[in-house]
Design a protein around this motif. Structure first.
Motif, PDB file in Angstrom:
ATOM      1  N   PHE A  63       0.950  -1.212  -0.073  1.00  0.00           N
ATOM      2  CA  PHE A  63      -0.107   0.047  -0.021  1.00  0.00           C
ATOM      3  C   PHE A  63       0.846   1.127  -0.112  1.00  0.00           C
ATOM      4  O   PHE A  63       2.188   1.147   0.106  1.00  0.00           O
ATOM      5  CB  PHE A  63      -0.832   0.209   1.150  1.00  0.00           C
ATOM      6  CG  PHE A  63      -2.040  -1.139   1.162  1.00  0.00           C
ATOM      7  CD1 PHE A  63      -3.166  -0.971   0.468  1.00  0.00           C
ATOM      8  CD2 PHE A  63      -1.834  -2.260   1.934  1.00  0.00           C
ATOM      9  CE1 PHE A  63      -3.953  -1.881   0.388  1.00  0.00           C
ATOM     10  CE2 PHE A  63      -2.838  -3.059   1.816  1.00  0.00           C
ATOM     11  CZ  PHE A  63      -4.006  -3.022   1.257  1.00  0.00           C
ATOM     12  N   PRO A  64       0.319   2.471  -0.089  1.00  0.00           N
ATOM     13  CA  PRO A  64       1.297   3.651   0.073  1.00  0.00           C
ATOM     14  C   PRO A  64       2.055   3.541   1.076  1.00  0.00           C
ATOM     15  O   PRO A  64       3.533   3.998   1.068  1.00  0.00           O
ATOM     16  CB  PRO A  64       0.374   4.926   0.048  1.00  0.00           C
ATOM     17  CG  PRO A  64      -0.936   4.239  -0.372  1.00  0.00           C
ATOM     18  CD  PRO A  64      -0.953   2.927  -0.219  1.00  0.00           C
ATOM     19  N   VAL A  65       1.783   3.081   2.342  1.00  0.00           N
ATOM     20  CA  VAL A  65       2.670   2.568   3.479  1.00  0.00           C
ATOM     21  C   VAL A  65       2.732   1.249   3.532  1.00  0.00           C
ATOM     22  O   VAL A  65       1.567   0.631   3.842  1.00  0.00           O
ATOM     23  CB  VAL A  65       2.422   3.373   4.807  1.00  0.00           C
ATOM     24  CG1 VAL A  65       3.314   3.080   5.970  1.00  0.00           C
ATOM     25  CG2 VAL A  65       2.198   4.866   4.521  1.00  0.00           C
ATOM     26  N   GLU A  66       3.832   0.599   3.438  1.00  0.00           N
ATOM     27  CA  GLU A  66       3.825  -0.949   3.416  1.00  0.00           C
ATOM     28  C   GLU A  66       2.980  -1.623   5.053  1.00  0.00           C
ATOM     29  O   GLU A  66       3.535  -1.051   5.883  1.00  0.00           O
ATOM     30  CB  GLU A  66       5.254  -1.361   3.360  1.00  0.00           C
ATOM     31  CG  GLU A  66       5.257  -2.916   2.702  1.00  0.00           C
ATOM     32  CD  GLU A  66       6.858  -2.997   2.072  1.00  0.00           C
ATOM     33  OE1 GLU A  66       7.539  -3.057   3.051  1.00  0.00           O
ATOM     34  OE2 GLU A  66       6.897  -3.282   0.982  1.00  0.00           O
ATOM     35  N   ARG A  67       2.303  -2.381   4.672  1.00  0.00           N
ATOM     36  CA  ARG A  67       1.821  -3.081   5.735  1.00  0.00           C
ATOM     37  C   ARG A  67       2.135  -4.662   5.757  1.00  0.00           C
ATOM     38  O   ARG A  67       2.613  -5.012   4.689  1.00  0.00           O
ATOM     39  CB  ARG A  67       0.174  -2.968   5.714  1.00  0.00           C
ATOM     40  CG  ARG A  67      -0.096  -1.451   5.962  1.00  0.00           C
ATOM     41  CD  ARG A  67      -1.740  -1.494   5.953  1.00  0.00           C
ATOM     42  NE  ARG A  67      -2.300   0.145   6.303  1.00  0.00           N
ATOM     43  CZ  ARG A  67      -2.643   0.141   7.615  1.00  0.00           C
ATOM     44  NH1 ARG A  67      -2.691  -0.782   8.235  1.00  0.00           N
ATOM     45  NH2 ARG A  67      -2.940   1.408   7.710  1.00  0.00           N
ATOM     46  N   TYR A  68       1.711  -5.288   6.787  1.00  0.00           N
ATOM     47  CA  TYR A  68       2.251  -6.652   7.132  1.00  0.00           C
ATOM     48  C   TYR A  68       0.834  -7.512   7.561  1.00  0.00           C
ATOM     49  O   TYR A  68       0.155  -6.959   8.407  1.00  0.00           O
ATOM     50  CB  TYR A  68       3.318  -6.823   7.831  1.00  0.00           C
ATOM     51  CG  TYR A  68       4.454  -6.182   7.359  1.00  0.00           C
ATOM     52  CD1 TYR A  68       5.423  -6.897   6.493  1.00  0.00           C
ATOM     53  CD2 TYR A  68       4.827  -4.805   7.606  1.00  0.00           C
ATOM     54  CE1 TYR A  68       6.625  -5.987   5.981  1.00  0.00           C
ATOM     55  CE2 TYR A  68       6.047  -4.102   7.287  1.00  0.00           C
ATOM     56  CZ  TYR A  68       6.604  -4.801   6.264  1.00  0.00           C
ATOM     57  OH  TYR A  68       7.900  -4.197   5.929  1.00  0.00           O
ATOM     58  N   ASP A  69       0.879  -8.930   7.046  1.00  0.00           N
ATOM     59  CA  ASP A  69      -0.281  -9.621   7.330  1.00  0.00           C
ATOM     60  C   ASP A  69       0.148 -11.040   7.691  1.00  0.00           C
ATOM     61  O   ASP A  69       1.141 -11.710   6.970  1.00  0.00           O
ATOM     62  CB  ASP A  69      -1.130  -9.827   6.058  1.00  0.00           C
ATOM     63  CG  ASP A  69      -2.530 -10.456   6.576  1.00  0.00           C
ATOM     64  OD1 ASP A  69      -2.638 -10.961   7.497  1.00  0.00           O
ATOM     65  OD2 ASP A  69      -3.423 -10.496   5.550  1.00  0.00           O
ATOM     66  N   ALA A  70      -0.143 -11.585   8.955  1.00  0.00           N
ATOM     67  CA  ALA A  70       0.257 -12.908   9.151  1.00  0.00           C
ATOM     68  C   ALA A  70      -0.298 -14.079   8.283  1.00  0.00           C
ATOM     69  O   ALA A  70      -0.112 -15.120   8.645  1.00  0.00           O
ATOM     70  CB  ALA A  70       0.256 -13.048  10.831  1.00  0.00           C
ATOM     71  N   ASN A  71      -1.643 -13.773   7.760  1.00  0.00           N
ATOM     72  CA  ASN A  71      -2.147 -14.792   7.028  1.00  0.00           C
ATOM     73  C   ASN A  71      -1.549 -14.766   5.686  1.00  0.00           C
ATOM     74  O   ASN A  71      -1.798 -13.696   4.916  1.00  0.00           O
ATOM     75  CB  ASN A  71      -3.752 -14.257   7.054  1.00  0.00           C
ATOM     76  CG  ASN A  71      -4.678 -15.322   6.452  1.00  0.00           C
ATOM     77  OD1 ASN A  71      -4.112 -16.386   5.827  1.00  0.00           O
ATOM     78  ND2 ASN A  71      -6.015 -15.026   6.349  1.00  0.00           N
ATOM     79  N   THR A  72      -0.979 -15.684   5.367  1.00  0.00           N
ATOM     80  CA  THR A  72      -0.043 -15.755   4.099  1.00  0.00           C
ATOM     81  C   THR A  72      -1.081 -16.516   3.037  1.00  0.00           C
ATOM     82  O   THR A  72      -0.709 -16.659   1.941  1.00  0.00           O
ATOM     83  CB  THR A  72       1.192 -16.405   4.245  1.00  0.00           C
ATOM     84  OG1 THR A  72       0.905 -17.806   4.750  1.00  0.00           O
ATOM     85  CG2 THR A  72       2.095 -15.649   4.964  1.00  0.00           C
ATOM     86  N   GLU A  73      -2.236 -17.090   3.378  1.00  0.00           N
ATOM     87  CA  GLU A  73      -3.283 -17.725   2.435  1.00  0.00           C
ATOM     88  C   GLU A  73      -3.869 -16.491   1.632  1.00  0.00           C
ATOM     89  O   GLU A  73      -4.104 -15.724   2.099  1.00  0.00           O
ATOM     90  CB  GLU A  73      -4.300 -18.705   3.261  1.00  0.00           C
ATOM     91  CG  GLU A  73      -3.610 -19.791   4.170  1.00  0.00           C
ATOM     92  CD  GLU A  73      -3.095 -20.697   3.223  1.00  0.00           C
ATOM     93  OE1 GLU A  73      -3.407 -21.197   2.302  1.00  0.00           O
ATOM     94  OE2 GLU A  73      -1.838 -21.132   3.844  1.00  0.00           O
ATOM     95  N   PRO A  74      -4.071 -16.921   0.209  1.00  0.00           N
ATOM     96  CA  PRO A  74      -4.730 -16.074  -0.609  1.00  0.00           C
ATOM     97  C   PRO A  74      -6.120 -15.557   0.006  1.00  0.00           C
ATOM     98  O   PRO A  74      -6.654 -16.339   0.501  1.00  0.00           O
ATOM     99  CB  PRO A  74      -4.892 -16.932  -1.874  1.00  0.00           C
ATOM    100  CG  PRO A  74      -3.955 -17.890  -1.820  1.00  0.00           C
ATOM    101  CD  PRO A  74      -3.716 -18.284  -0.195  1.00  0.00           C
ATOM    102  N   HIS A  75      -6.149 -14.461   0.192  1.00  0.00           N
ATOM    103  CA  HIS A  75      -7.536 -13.930   0.680  1.00  0.00           C
ATOM    104  C   HIS A  75      -7.599 -12.389   0.381  1.00  0.00           C
ATOM    105  O   HIS A  75      -6.757 -11.592  -0.203  1.00  0.00           O
ATOM    106  CB  HIS A  75      -7.792 -13.828   2.273  1.00  0.00           C
ATOM    107  CG  HIS A  75      -6.610 -13.033   3.190  1.00  0.00           C
ATOM    108  ND1 HIS A  75      -5.357 -13.602   3.099  1.00  0.00           N
ATOM    109  CD2 HIS A  75      -6.757 -11.869   3.824  1.00  0.00           C
ATOM    110  CE1 HIS A  75      -4.621 -12.602   3.852  1.00  0.00           C
ATOM    111  NE2 HIS A  75      -5.534 -11.804   4.226  1.00  0.00           N
ATOM    112  N   THR A  76      -8.718 -11.699   0.400  1.00  0.00           N
ATOM    113  CA  THR A  76      -9.328 -10.491  -0.234  1.00  0.00           C
ATOM    114  C   THR A  76      -9.242  -9.572   1.237  1.00  0.00           C
ATOM    115  O   THR A  76      -9.520  -9.759   2.108  1.00  0.00           O
ATOM    116  CB  THR A  76     -10.667 -10.632  -0.632  1.00  0.00           C
ATOM    117  OG1 THR A  76     -10.825 -11.607  -1.695  1.00  0.00           O
ATOM    118  CG2 THR A  76     -11.192  -9.453  -1.309  1.00  0.00           C
ATOM    119  N   HIS A  77      -8.819  -8.145   0.539  1.00  0.00           N
ATOM    120  CA  HIS A  77      -8.657  -7.124   1.405  1.00  0.00           C
ATOM    121  C   HIS A  77      -9.605  -5.903   1.035  1.00  0.00           C
ATOM    122  O   HIS A  77      -9.963  -5.886   0.052  1.00  0.00           O
ATOM    123  CB  HIS A  77      -7.188  -6.621   1.672  1.00  0.00           C
ATOM    124  CG  HIS A  77      -6.353  -7.569   2.147  1.00  0.00           C
ATOM    125  ND1 HIS A  77      -5.568  -8.428   1.435  1.00  0.00           N
ATOM    126  CD2 HIS A  77      -5.917  -8.038   3.405  1.00  0.00           C
ATOM    127  CE1 HIS A  77      -4.776  -9.191   2.348  1.00  0.00           C
ATOM    128  NE2 HIS A  77      -5.031  -8.879   3.502  1.00  0.00           N
TER     129      HIS A  77
END
Length: 135
Positions: A63-77
């Motif tokens: 994103f404009p500011v990099e974010r992180y997600d512990a869920n690495t399975e394909p999913h929608t945001h």
């Protein structure tokens, strides 16, 4: 965690990302952990988040500011244009989108897609309806 040698700070940073559904920025993780860890530096947080992402343990979200997600399975945001929040949507991953893209663009090998919706979260939508300025 696999890969590099164990690090207490890396584990603490990983647990901070796992313990939230906010899809945090490095700055957010730093602010959460700093009070209990006064020797923690923002650089350490960035280095460890990027290491975890490079190893596939967490997901880096551009994103404009990099974010992180512990869920690495394909999913929608969903990204709120009001508050900038990023949320998971309970929408099943559709492998047909990958197949359609491959059919439309011969020669490409699609491995996965990332789908991001943009709009207003419920809170910001209510603010807008009341005529309030979005924060």
């Amino acid at each position: 965690m696999v890969g590099k040698r164990y690090s207490r700070q890396r584990e603490m940073i990983y647990q901070a990302v796992c313990g939230t559904d906010q899809h945090p920025t490095a700055e957010m993780v730093y602010q959460w952990l700093k009070p209990a860890n006064p020797n923690l530096s923002l650089g350490t947080v960035y280095r460890n988040l990027n290491l975890l992402a490079d190893e596939g343990i967490i997901m880096r979200m551009p994103f404009p500011v990099e974010r992180y997600d512990a869920n690495t399975e394909p999913h929608t945001h969903f990204r709120c244009r009001g508050c900038g929040g990023v949320f998971d949507l309970e929408l099943a991953y559709d492998p047909e989108i990958d197949a359609s893209a491959c059919a439309a663009e011969p020669g490409f090998r699609i491995e996965r897609h990332d789908l991001i919706f943009t709009g207003l979260c419920p809170h910001c939508g209510e603010q807008e309806e009341r005529g309030e300025e979005l924060v």
